[in-house]
Scaffold this active site. Sequence first.
Site, mmCIF file in Angstrom:
data_model
loop_
_atom_site.group_PDB
_atom_site.id
_atom_site.type_symbol
_atom_site.label_atom_id
_atom_site.label_comp_id
_atom_site.label_asym_id
_atom_site.label_seq_id
_atom_site.Cartn_x
_atom_site.Cartn_y
_atom_site.Cartn_z
ATOM 1 N N HIS A 72 0.835 -1.205 0.000
ATOM 2 C CA HIS A 72 0.000 0.000 0.000
ATOM 3 C C HIS A 72 0.865 1.248 0.000
ATOM 4 O O HIS A 72 1.775 1.372 0.812
ATOM 5 C CB HIS A 72 -0.893 0.026 1.244
ATOM 6 C CG HIS A 72 -1.993 -0.978 1.199
ATOM 7 N ND1 HIS A 72 -3.221 -0.760 1.768
ATOM 8 C CD2 HIS A 72 -2.066 -2.210 0.643
ATOM 9 C CE1 HIS A 72 -4.001 -1.808 1.559
ATOM 10 N NE2 HIS A 72 -3.314 -2.706 0.889
ATOM 11 N N TYR A 199 -9.561 4.696 7.387
ATOM 12 C CA TYR A 199 -9.749 5.012 8.809
ATOM 13 C C TYR A 199 -10.849 6.060 8.848
ATOM 14 O O TYR A 199 -10.658 7.180 8.383
ATOM 15 C CB TYR A 199 -8.472 5.604 9.418
ATOM 16 C CG TYR A 199 -7.338 4.616 9.613
ATOM 17 C CD1 TYR A 199 -6.528 4.217 8.551
ATOM 18 C CD2 TYR A 199 -7.054 4.100 10.887
ATOM 19 C CE1 TYR A 199 -5.486 3.325 8.735
ATOM 20 C CE2 TYR A 199 -6.001 3.203 11.077
ATOM 21 C CZ TYR A 199 -5.227 2.823 10.009
ATOM 22 O OH TYR A 199 -4.194 1.947 10.195
ATOM 23 N N PRO A 289 -4.110 -0.351 18.578
ATOM 24 C CA PRO A 289 -3.864 -0.791 17.198
ATOM 25 C C PRO A 289 -4.047 0.293 16.136
ATOM 26 O O PRO A 289 -3.747 0.055 14.968
ATOM 27 C CB PRO A 289 -4.893 -1.915 17.001
ATOM 28 C CG PRO A 289 -5.965 -1.636 17.998
ATOM 29 C CD PRO A 289 -5.309 -0.983 19.163
ATOM 30 N N TYR A 381 3.630 6.556 10.092
ATOM 31 C CA TYR A 381 2.835 5.378 9.734
ATOM 32 C C TYR A 381 3.681 4.331 9.015
ATOM 33 O O TYR A 381 3.598 3.138 9.309
ATOM 34 C CB TYR A 381 1.650 5.801 8.868
ATOM 35 C CG TYR A 381 0.588 4.734 8.722
ATOM 36 C CD1 TYR A 381 -0.510 4.698 9.578
ATOM 37 C CD2 TYR A 381 0.674 3.761 7.727
ATOM 38 C CE1 TYR A 381 -1.490 3.726 9.443
ATOM 39 C CE2 TYR A 381 -0.299 2.785 7.591
ATOM 40 C CZ TYR A 381 -1.376 2.766 8.453
ATOM 41 O OH TYR A 381 -2.332 1.794 8.320
HETATM 42 C C1 PHB Z 1 -5.407 -4.863 10.178
HETATM 43 O O1 PHB Z 1 -5.295 -5.047 8.941
HETATM 44 O O2 PHB Z 1 -5.833 -5.753 10.928
HETATM 45 C C2 PHB Z 1 -5.067 -3.540 10.733
HETATM 46 C C3 PHB Z 1 -4.500 -2.580 9.902
HETATM 47 C C4 PHB Z 1 -4.200 -1.322 10.417
HETATM 48 C C5 PHB Z 1 -4.468 -1.037 11.735
HETATM 49 C C6 PHB Z 1 -5.003 -2.006 12.575
HETATM 50 C C7 PHB Z 1 -5.307 -3.259 12.066
HETATM 51 O O3 PHB Z 1 -4.199 0.215 12.219
#
Ligand code: PHB
Length: 389
Positions: A72, A199, A289, A381
């Site tokens: 990505h 997001y 997360p 990130y």
């Molecule tokens: C996921 O793909 O499970 C995932 C991706 C990004 C995040 C959290 C989980 O910030």
Amino acid sequence: MRTQVGIIGAGPAGLMLARLLQLQGIDSIIIENRSRDYIENRIRAGLIEDWAADMLTEIGLGARLNREGLVHHGIKLGINGSLHHIDFKTLVDKRVTIYGQQEVVKDMVAQRLESGAPLLFEVSDASVHDIAGRPKIRFTHDGQAKEIDCDFIGGCDGFHGICRPSIPDGVLSVFEREYPFGWLGILAAAPPPDEELIYSYHDRGFALFTMRSATLARSYLQCAHDEDIANWSDARIWDELNRRMGGMRPLAEGEILQKSVTPMRSFVVEPMQYGRLFLTGDAAHIVPPTGAKGMNLAFADVLVLSRAMTAFYRSGDDALLEAYSATCLRRIWKAQRFSWWMTQMMHLFPDDNPFDRRRRLAELDYVTSSEAAAKSLAENYVGLPMDGR
Ligand code: PHB
């Protein structure tokens, strides 16, 4: 049994530490209390930073990652139904790779077993002894009591492991924050709504739309920290995901294959070392997360540790070992800051007042309209640069 480094825990941290040491000719034994099947199927986030994907390839773990991993070059941020692109390629010229943590674990376990190096599953009653002197690990395996004599112990056994509590009282300082919400995560047999992660901030709460493949969508909904999953029928989940998507993309529905609730916390202990016991990954720190940093921080810790152990075995110099904790903590605190920042920006807090909500919307507006702000998000990130890589 005798080895140079006894490693407790066969998650990403322990397996990676063993591999990095093996490449330097340093022996280790890994013990794990779960079964192989359990650790290979435990569902976790799976986002790999730029430098970490390069490292996986260099250490012989690139074949399936480069075939099946989804590269990505950006993410999308949703703000109450309007979609904004954060373009990593133009901002920082780096990428992230989506590849489930359990897939990384499968690849590392296969590589370890193929090399013939010891990895023991389903051990019980593990304990560590004389960690300030000549460390020993005791445990039961196949019904027999065993002991490993080693120079060092890698405490790679996660947040609930035995290593951190084995450090005497008063040595560790704990820095902690619990968030007043959790994430309800699902895996669904449906195509993901976008080729990038979305997001989504929404007045009903946060949602994340991610993926495992072109036919497997992974999605998360902000929920109560003690949410009872029984309250979430499949129909309610799809309805809520649709609302928080706010029409930005059509959402394909499919069979929900798995659902779970994860609490959210930030946690760090300092220092990460006592005597000859070194804590790594989740044994020393937890991030929420939202920043997708968990596995990457574990890899960074064990890279630092493997270099320090290598220097020690080459020349007897323990300066890097002494610096282990301080070296790791600089990166960890920046990842904590970023994960906290993403979390507070994307979620509703139960005690928000109208000022907090306006301020959050202004922050999202800023990040999606200022190149400088977007660049800071992108830089963190994709992963801050790792010294020497
Ligand atoms: C996921 O793909 O499970 C995932 C991706 C990004 C995040 C959290 C989980 O910030």
